[in-house]
Design a protein around this motif. Sequence first.
Motif, PDB file in Angstrom:
ATOM      1  N   ARG A 138       0.794  -1.219   0.000  1.00  0.00           N
ATOM      2  CA  ARG A 138       0.000   0.000   0.000  1.00  0.00           C
ATOM      3  C   ARG A 138       0.827   1.268   0.000  1.00  0.00           C
ATOM      4  O   ARG A 138       0.331   2.345  -0.365  1.00  0.00           O
ATOM      5  CB  ARG A 138      -0.909   0.006   1.239  1.00  0.00           C
ATOM      6  CG  ARG A 138      -1.888  -1.167   1.293  1.00  0.00           C
ATOM      7  CD  ARG A 138      -2.928  -1.056   0.197  1.00  0.00           C
ATOM      8  NE  ARG A 138      -3.668   0.191   0.342  1.00  0.00           N
ATOM      9  CZ  ARG A 138      -4.686   0.362   1.186  1.00  0.00           C
ATOM     10  NH1 ARG A 138      -5.110  -0.650   1.939  1.00  0.00           N
ATOM     11  NH2 ARG A 138      -5.307   1.523   1.262  1.00  0.00           N
ATOM     12  N   TRP A 139       2.085   1.153   0.402  1.00  0.00           N
ATOM     13  CA  TRP A 139       2.861   2.377   0.615  1.00  0.00           C
ATOM     14  C   TRP A 139       4.334   2.034   0.724  1.00  0.00           C
ATOM     15  O   TRP A 139       4.695   0.945   1.148  1.00  0.00           O
ATOM     16  CB  TRP A 139       2.369   3.032   1.923  1.00  0.00           C
ATOM     17  CG  TRP A 139       3.073   4.272   2.338  1.00  0.00           C
ATOM     18  CD1 TRP A 139       2.767   5.559   1.981  1.00  0.00           C
ATOM     19  CD2 TRP A 139       4.189   4.361   3.217  1.00  0.00           C
ATOM     20  NE1 TRP A 139       3.641   6.437   2.593  1.00  0.00           N
ATOM     21  CE2 TRP A 139       4.514   5.721   3.360  1.00  0.00           C
ATOM     22  CE3 TRP A 139       4.944   3.411   3.910  1.00  0.00           C
ATOM     23  CZ2 TRP A 139       5.565   6.169   4.144  1.00  0.00           C
ATOM     24  CZ3 TRP A 139       6.010   3.852   4.701  1.00  0.00           C
ATOM     25  CH2 TRP A 139       6.296   5.219   4.806  1.00  0.00           C
ATOM     26  N   GLY A 140       5.184   2.940   0.302  1.00  0.00           N
ATOM     27  CA  GLY A 140       6.617   2.731   0.454  1.00  0.00           C
ATOM     28  C   GLY A 140       7.378   4.033   0.317  1.00  0.00           C
ATOM     29  O   GLY A 140       6.969   4.917  -0.442  1.00  0.00           O
ATOM     30  N   VAL A 148       3.969   6.313  11.202  1.00  0.00           N
ATOM     31  CA  VAL A 148       4.665   5.033  11.255  1.00  0.00           C
ATOM     32  C   VAL A 148       3.814   3.955  11.910  1.00  0.00           C
ATOM     33  O   VAL A 148       3.738   2.820  11.419  1.00  0.00           O
ATOM     34  CB  VAL A 148       6.006   5.195  12.018  1.00  0.00           C
ATOM     35  CG1 VAL A 148       6.657   3.849  12.264  1.00  0.00           C
ATOM     36  CG2 VAL A 148       6.945   6.106  11.242  1.00  0.00           C
ATOM     37  N   VAL A 149       3.163   4.293  13.023  1.00  0.00           N
ATOM     38  CA  VAL A 149       2.437   3.275  13.780  1.00  0.00           C
ATOM     39  C   VAL A 149       0.930   3.315  13.551  1.00  0.00           C
ATOM     40  O   VAL A 149       0.233   2.347  13.854  1.00  0.00           O
ATOM     41  CB  VAL A 149       2.746   3.404  15.288  1.00  0.00           C
ATOM     42  CG1 VAL A 149       4.213   3.105  15.550  1.00  0.00           C
ATOM     43  CG2 VAL A 149       2.384   4.788  15.808  1.00  0.00           C
ATOM     44  N   VAL A 156      -2.372   0.396  13.957  1.00  0.00           N
ATOM     45  CA  VAL A 156      -3.548   0.544  14.808  1.00  0.00           C
ATOM     46  C   VAL A 156      -4.826   0.487  13.980  1.00  0.00           C
ATOM     47  O   VAL A 156      -5.811  -0.171  14.355  1.00  0.00           O
ATOM     48  CB  VAL A 156      -3.461   1.854  15.612  1.00  0.00           C
ATOM     49  CG1 VAL A 156      -4.746   2.111  16.396  1.00  0.00           C
ATOM     50  CG2 VAL A 156      -2.270   1.807  16.560  1.00  0.00           C
ATOM     51  N   ARG A 157      -4.843   1.165  12.835  1.00  0.00           N
ATOM     52  CA  ARG A 157      -6.035   1.138  11.992  1.00  0.00           C
ATOM     53  C   ARG A 157      -6.402  -0.302  11.626  1.00  0.00           C
ATOM     54  O   ARG A 157      -7.560  -0.692  11.669  1.00  0.00           O
ATOM     55  CB  ARG A 157      -5.792   1.961  10.721  1.00  0.00           C
ATOM     56  CG  ARG A 157      -5.695   3.455  10.933  1.00  0.00           C
ATOM     57  CD  ARG A 157      -7.061   4.053  11.270  1.00  0.00           C
ATOM     58  NE  ARG A 157      -6.981   5.507  11.312  1.00  0.00           N
ATOM     59  CZ  ARG A 157      -6.775   6.221  12.415  1.00  0.00           C
ATOM     60  NH1 ARG A 157      -6.605   5.602  13.576  1.00  0.00           N
ATOM     61  NH2 ARG A 157      -6.742   7.537  12.363  1.00  0.00           N
ATOM     62  N   PRO A 192      -5.758   0.197   6.625  1.00  0.00           N
ATOM     63  CA  PRO A 192      -4.619   0.804   7.325  1.00  0.00           C
ATOM     64  C   PRO A 192      -4.410   2.280   7.023  1.00  0.00           C
ATOM     65  O   PRO A 192      -3.787   2.989   7.834  1.00  0.00           O
ATOM     66  CB  PRO A 192      -3.425  -0.037   6.858  1.00  0.00           C
ATOM     67  CG  PRO A 192      -3.878  -0.706   5.607  1.00  0.00           C
ATOM     68  CD  PRO A 192      -5.341  -0.926   5.773  1.00  0.00           C
ATOM     69  N   TYR A 193      -4.925   2.759   5.888  1.00  0.00           N
ATOM     70  CA  TYR A 193      -4.713   4.162   5.547  1.00  0.00           C
ATOM     71  C   TYR A 193      -6.014   4.961   5.535  1.00  0.00           C
ATOM     72  O   TYR A 193      -6.065   6.050   4.964  1.00  0.00           O
ATOM     73  CB  TYR A 193      -3.946   4.273   4.222  1.00  0.00           C
ATOM     74  CG  TYR A 193      -2.498   3.868   4.420  1.00  0.00           C
ATOM     75  CD1 TYR A 193      -1.584   4.756   4.951  1.00  0.00           C
ATOM     76  CD2 TYR A 193      -2.086   2.561   4.148  1.00  0.00           C
ATOM     77  CE1 TYR A 193      -0.272   4.371   5.189  1.00  0.00           C
ATOM     78  CE2 TYR A 193      -0.785   2.172   4.387  1.00  0.00           C
ATOM     79  CZ  TYR A 193       0.125   3.081   4.904  1.00  0.00           C
ATOM     80  OH  TYR A 193       1.423   2.703   5.154  1.00  0.00           O
ATOM     81  N   ASP A 194      -7.059   4.453   6.219  1.00  0.00           N
ATOM     82  CA  ASP A 194      -8.267   5.245   6.425  1.00  0.00           C
ATOM     83  C   ASP A 194      -7.931   6.486   7.245  1.00  0.00           C
ATOM     84  O   ASP A 194      -7.352   6.377   8.337  1.00  0.00           O
ATOM     85  CB  ASP A 194      -9.324   4.428   7.187  1.00  0.00           C
ATOM     86  CG  ASP A 194     -10.272   3.712   6.248  1.00  0.00           C
ATOM     87  OD1 ASP A 194     -10.129   3.877   5.022  1.00  0.00           O
ATOM     88  OD2 ASP A 194     -11.134   2.960   6.740  1.00  0.00           O
TER      89      ASP A 194
END
Length: 422
Positions: free
Chosen positions: A240-242, A324-325, A329-330, A338-340
């Motif tokens: 999803r991300w980098g 980062v964290v 948690v999401r 995870p990126y909501d």
Amino acid sequence: MSMPVPPHASTTPFVPVVLGGDLPTYTLARAFHEELGARTTVLSRGIPAAVRGSSIVDNLVVPGLDDPDEVVRAVHGVADANPGATVLLLGTMDWWIERIGSLRHRLDERVAVPYPELGLIERMSDKEQFAALCAELRVAHPRTVVLGPDVAEPEVGGLLTDLRPPYVVKAADPPAFHNLIYPGKQKVGFAADLPELLRLRRTMSGAGYAGALVVQERIPGGDEQMRLLTTYSDRTGKVRWGRVGHVLLEDHDPAWIGNPLAVMHGTSATALAEATRLLEHVGWTGYANFDLKVDPRDGREHFFELNPRLGRSHGYLTAAGHPVVTPYVREHVEGRDPYDDVTTGAETDDWLYAIVPVPLLRRYVTDPATRERLSRVRREGRVMRPFVYPPDRGRHRRLAQLKNDVLFVKDFATHYRRPATS
């Protein structure tokens, strides 16, 4: 005066628990506090200087932390003390991640483990298997030969005919290597020629190492050719991300050689695309941290290894404004994407994460363009030091940063002339 609401605060109760106590433990705790307003519980064998006296950390001393039963009891004890909260269990070193992976089926439903299954962790952390995967997918990787423990000395020279010395020598089994004790031990070994390689192999074997050795041809160039790449894959295995980090300086202490000490934010679409191919091929989930080196002869990015966690220098992401964290948690606490409602930092090269004092860093950065960039970032105040966090300004924090700076000044006076890692 009331504290501002953190940008990604969670309405679901949780407690981050980190096994360890070293510098990345503190930067993780800092991220939980800065992003989510959460205090972190650290489980450690003693009271580490990195977290001593921190107002954002609850340090629980567990002398038997090497005992798996003690780890399970301690983690469940945190859950007992926080009824209704999810315990998010994390580690900062490979052996902690493997320990967590081996215990995940003994932890009850109150504990969330944001790592892949143990078998996949071990496969991707194993340097021999990682090299084989890179070869299978045609991802650039240093020319590599694996010397199994059953390979006799007279056969070694013949196996290395396609590699030009000097050689880079690594243990294929990092957790087993971590426990070895022998004179001159280095995290990454270097051998000028075949006789030196054989001597190193005998020394490691005599100290009790029974695994394979990964021997690679060294890619030219120093620390400034190194790159970090951190990625996040969701529970379906989709990357999803980098983000890339441009390494300016690495540690040259033999025990820590190759660990980044100063990182500026960078970009590389090609590196992210190659990492995505690797990770999605095996179904990786959560964070992965790659070490890469840019070959100055052709600009090609060579993948060295995968760490099954956030890297030791994950502060470079925080410095550039990347949560980062919060994705942990999401996804693992709230059960959301995870990126909501998560805003990542801009694609910028205008931040510096520096474990070492910046004046020391300037002495060892040689590339003129990088030196000018470093000067500009410093003038603009875009520098993150790991222990300098305004909401956590106690005496022990200042002492931790001072001790850290003095240590690196001494270490560089002693070790810097050693070859840069490949």
